[in-house]
Scaffold this active site. Structure first.
Site, PDB file in Angstrom:
ATOM      1  N   ASP A  75       0.828  -1.204   0.000  1.00 53.31           N
ATOM      2  CA  ASP A  75       0.000   0.000   0.000  1.00 53.31           C
ATOM      3  C   ASP A  75       0.861   1.251   0.000  1.00 53.31           C
ATOM      4  O   ASP A  75       2.080   1.176   0.119  1.00 53.31           O
ATOM      5  CB  ASP A  75      -0.974   0.003   1.194  1.00 53.31           C
ATOM      6  CG  ASP A  75      -0.347  -0.527   2.481  1.00 53.31           C
ATOM      7  OD1 ASP A  75       0.888  -0.494   2.605  1.00 53.31           O
ATOM      8  OD2 ASP A  75      -1.095  -0.979   3.365  1.00 53.31           O
ATOM      9  N   ASN A 141      -7.524  -3.005  14.286  1.00 49.74           N
ATOM     10  CA  ASN A 141      -8.942  -3.134  13.903  1.00 49.74           C
ATOM     11  C   ASN A 141      -9.153  -4.287  12.934  1.00 49.74           C
ATOM     12  O   ASN A 141     -10.207  -4.398  12.312  1.00 49.74           O
ATOM     13  CB  ASN A 141      -9.456  -1.820  13.288  1.00 49.74           C
ATOM     14  CG  ASN A 141      -8.790  -1.488  11.951  1.00 49.74           C
ATOM     15  OD1 ASN A 141      -7.856  -2.173  11.526  1.00 49.74           O
ATOM     16  ND2 ASN A 141      -9.258  -0.432  11.304  1.00 49.74           N
ATOM     17  N   HIS A 143      -7.452  -4.841  10.119  1.00 48.99           N
ATOM     18  CA  HIS A 143      -7.202  -4.595   8.693  1.00 48.99           C
ATOM     19  C   HIS A 143      -5.969  -5.357   8.212  1.00 48.99           C
ATOM     20  O   HIS A 143      -5.072  -5.684   8.984  1.00 48.99           O
ATOM     21  CB  HIS A 143      -7.113  -3.094   8.373  1.00 48.99           C
ATOM     22  CG  HIS A 143      -5.877  -2.381   8.824  1.00 48.99           C
ATOM     23  ND1 HIS A 143      -5.853  -1.041   9.137  1.00 48.99           N
ATOM     24  CD2 HIS A 143      -4.590  -2.796   9.008  1.00 48.99           C
ATOM     25  CE1 HIS A 143      -4.633  -0.675   9.480  1.00 48.99           C
ATOM     26  NE2 HIS A 143      -3.846  -1.722   9.409  1.00 48.99           N
ATOM     27  N   GLU A 148      -9.826  -1.739   5.358  1.00 51.52           N
ATOM     28  CA  GLU A 148     -10.441  -1.489   6.655  1.00 51.52           C
ATOM     29  C   GLU A 148     -11.713  -2.349   6.785  1.00 51.52           C
ATOM     30  O   GLU A 148     -12.202  -2.902   5.787  1.00 51.52           O
ATOM     31  CB  GLU A 148     -10.781  -0.002   6.774  1.00 51.52           C
ATOM     32  CG  GLU A 148      -9.574   0.950   6.613  1.00 51.52           C
ATOM     33  CD  GLU A 148      -8.662   1.009   7.845  1.00 51.52           C
ATOM     34  OE1 GLU A 148      -8.476  -0.009   8.537  1.00 51.52           O
ATOM     35  OE2 GLU A 148      -8.120   2.106   8.108  1.00 51.52           O
TER      36      GLU A 148
HETATM   37  C1  F6R Z   1       1.398  -1.672   6.133  1.00 52.86           C
HETATM   38  C2  F6R Z   1       0.007  -2.114   6.207  1.00 52.86           C
HETATM   39  C3  F6R Z   1      -0.708  -2.287   7.498  1.00 52.86           C
HETATM   40  C4  F6R Z   1       0.154  -2.719   8.674  1.00 52.86           C
HETATM   41  C5  F6R Z   1      -0.683  -2.801   9.932  1.00 52.86           C
HETATM   42  C6  F6R Z   1       0.187  -3.135  11.146  1.00 52.86           C
HETATM   43  O1  F6R Z   1       1.884  -1.691   4.821  1.00 52.86           O
HETATM   44  O2  F6R Z   1      -0.575  -2.307   5.206  1.00 52.86           O
HETATM   45  O3  F6R Z   1      -1.746  -3.222   7.323  1.00 52.86           O
HETATM   46  O4  F6R Z   1       0.748  -3.962   8.395  1.00 52.86           O
HETATM   47  O5  F6R Z   1      -1.320  -1.586  10.157  1.00 52.86           O
HETATM   48  O6  F6R Z   1       1.055  -2.066  11.371  1.00 52.86           O
HETATM   49  P1  F6R Z   1       2.225  -2.186  12.440  1.00 52.86           P
HETATM   50  O7  F6R Z   1       3.106  -3.289  11.969  1.00 52.86           O
HETATM   51  O8  F6R Z   1       2.936  -0.855  12.372  1.00 52.86           O
HETATM   52  O9  F6R Z   1       1.592  -2.484  13.749  1.00 52.86           O
END
Ligand code: F6R
Length: 257
Positions: A75, A141, A143, A148
């Protein structure tokens, strides 16, 4: 197929061990004839990239693998200036591409210009032969990528709005919370499920409820990570705090399973 057949492999390991194991799975992909890596960004994967860079520095076959590898980011934020160090392109360049010697033209990132047709990213992934190993974190959450809650399981790469929860969770990477972008372009859940292997990392108690919902609750778009159970080859590497709610359910003899 019963529900229990669909449980992904859950491996308990501390962050250092889990990061090493995830780096090894990426390294396995690098020694295939056409390595294609899928790269997440964030706290969960930082140490994976350090480990992989150390492995590549020590191994001629892995360096040769990098020479033929393509990498696709999961992303990218919308609305940040091109030279902003918070873009996921800059982050992946700094944390992985430069350390392993992957050139810019083989580090693919969804286009942050919302006027570019995002589905072209899915075609680029397909043209590269599909993603071999997709690294993923999980949001508190539930995702995956920036899909989301409510995102369709067959969604493809597209522009999305970030929830307040995600913006709050990611504020720690920015100088001020209001600087966190409100939109992003993300691989869809359908895009993610197209990878041949998914490697998911979850650390810390803040991920416990999301992981339990994903692995033991209903397979439903309300919990995007529950889509992982539709994929035949998923490895979840979690530390004990992140896995605590799953372990509690097992210990309580969850009859749903
Ligand atoms: C990052 C992404 C997100 C993260 C998720 C966990 O490219 O797409 O889905 O993997 O938000 O983030 P962290 O690892 O910072 O807790």
């Amino acid at each position: 197929m019963t529900l229990i057949d669909r449980l992904p492999r859950l491996m308990l390991a501390d962050r250092a061990d889990a990061s090493r194991q995830a780096a090894e799975l990426l390294a396995h992909e690098l020694i295939t004839p056409h390595p294609v890596l899928g790269l997440a960004t964030g706290s969960s994967v930082e140490a994976v990239y350090r480990e992989l860079a150390a492995m590549v520095a020590d191994s001629e076959p892995l360096r040769t693998g990098v020479d033929r590898a393509e990498a696709f980011a999961l992303d990218e934020y919308l609305g940040l200036p091109d030279d902003d160090p918070h873009t996921y392109r800059a982050t992946l360049r700094r944390q992985l591409a430069e350390p392993i010697g992957l050139p810019e033209e083989r580090l693919h990132v969804p286009d942050p210009d919302s006027t570019v047709e995002p589905a072209g990213y899915d075609r680029a992934i397909a043209a590269a032969g599909g993603i071999g190993v997709q690294l993923l974190g999980i949001g508190a959450n539930g995702h995956i990528g920036f899909n989301e809650p409510g995102a369709a399981f067959d969604s493809r790469t597209r522009v999305v709005d970030l929830t307040d929860r995600t913006r709050r969770d990611n504020a720690r990477f920015f100088a001020r919370p209001e600087l966190v972008p409100t939109r992003a372009v993300t691989q869809g859940i359908g895009t993610i499920l197209g990878a041949r292997r998914l490697v998911v990392l979850a650390f810390g108690a803040a991920k416990a409820d999301a992981l339990a919902a994903a692995l033991t609750g209903p397979i439903d778009p309300a919990v995007p990570a529950s889509a992982l159970r539709l994929h035949p080859d998923v490895v979840v590497l979690a530390d004990r705090p992140a896995a605590s709610a799953v372990l509690d359910l097992f210990e309580a003899g969850l009859d749903r399973l």
